[in-house]
Design an enzyme around this catalytic site. Sequence first.
Site, PDB file in Angstrom:
ATOM      1  N   LYS A  87       5.528   4.912  -4.202  1.00 18.13           N
ATOM      2  CA  LYS A  87       5.139   4.533  -2.833  1.00 18.13           C
ATOM      3  C   LYS A  87       6.064   5.252  -1.850  1.00 18.13           C
ATOM      4  O   LYS A  87       7.288   5.113  -1.921  1.00 18.13           O
ATOM      5  CB  LYS A  87       5.258   3.011  -2.702  1.00 18.13           C
ATOM      6  CG  LYS A  87       4.460   2.423  -1.569  1.00 18.13           C
ATOM      7  CD  LYS A  87       4.528   0.903  -1.644  1.00 18.13           C
ATOM      8  CE  LYS A  87       3.765   0.241  -0.534  1.00 18.13           C
ATOM      9  NZ  LYS A  87       4.007  -1.213  -0.511  1.00 18.13           N
TER      10      LYS A  87
HETATM   11  C1  E4P Z   1       1.773  -2.839   1.496  1.00 15.01           C
HETATM   12  O1  E4P Z   1       1.820  -2.283   0.428  1.00 15.01           O
HETATM   13  C2  E4P Z   1       2.816  -3.717   2.029  1.00 15.01           C
HETATM   14  O2  E4P Z   1       3.627  -4.153   0.965  1.00 15.01           O
HETATM   15  C3  E4P Z   1       2.283  -4.958   2.660  1.00 15.01           C
HETATM   16  O3  E4P Z   1       0.895  -5.085   2.550  1.00 15.01           O
HETATM   17  C4  E4P Z   1       2.875  -5.318   3.973  1.00 15.01           C
HETATM   18  O4  E4P Z   1       2.321  -6.526   4.413  1.00 15.01           O
HETATM   19  P1  E4P Z   1       2.972  -7.440   5.544  1.00 15.01           P
HETATM   20  O5  E4P Z   1       2.572  -6.887   6.867  1.00 15.01           O
HETATM   21  O6  E4P Z   1       2.373  -8.776   5.304  1.00 15.01           O
HETATM   22  O7  E4P Z   1       4.461  -7.390   5.342  1.00 15.01           O
END
Ligand code: E4P
Length: 217
Positions: A87
């Site tokens: 990622k």
């Molecule tokens: C995506 O991979 C992120 O980990 C995640 O969806 C972020 O979400 P949040 O806005 O609830 O922190």
Amino acid sequence: MKFFIDTANLEQIKEAQDMGILDGVTTNPSLMAKEGITGQENIMNHYRAICEIVDGDVSAEVISTDFEGMVKEGEALAAMNPKIVVKIPMIAEGVKAIKYFSNKGIKTNCTLIFSAGQALLAAKAGATYVSPFIGRLDDISTNGLQLIEQIRLIFDNYGYNTEILAASVRHAMHIIECAEIGADVMTGPLSAIKALLNHPLTDKGLAQFLADHAKGN
Ligand code: E4P
């Protein structure tokens, strides 16, 4: 549409896996910290534990923000388990790293996408997934689902294989609307996934069926 769970909590990952509907896991440094997982060795061990629970892709985020650092970290993560997807944040060095991993056949998830232009760049670099954060856009009075529609149109126009991974999902309606638009994947908390189960007429109907059955016994 594939269902990923957005957590580093092993119990919740197990619960979603046991439901039989889980296609993968996304994590990020904040989710790791929330579970009290700190230090590189503990973080790597936690990814190993997640990979043992799930069958599908597990996104593991790099911390470096320079190309060399991302490549080093990403290669170590990818070598750990074939389920690992590296990622990478949507920054210029990240785009270079996505291209590097794409050429090597290593899967990537480009994170922190907030515009169609960012998604287009990540797709051109060969990202396996792009992660538009719909909940965080909604939080600042911008329609996150419209971004998913825009990216869907662009990717379909040119036949990009990059999958749209709707991220920062907050509730059941986000999931349903992502499915209507044609997001390839959604990642959200267990609470949003389980909220899809609920309907008062289901509860009422089941109670009636069981009561009627009991009358005959
Ligand atoms: C995506 O991979 C992120 O980990 C995640 O969806 C972020 O979400 P949040 O806005 O609830 O922190």
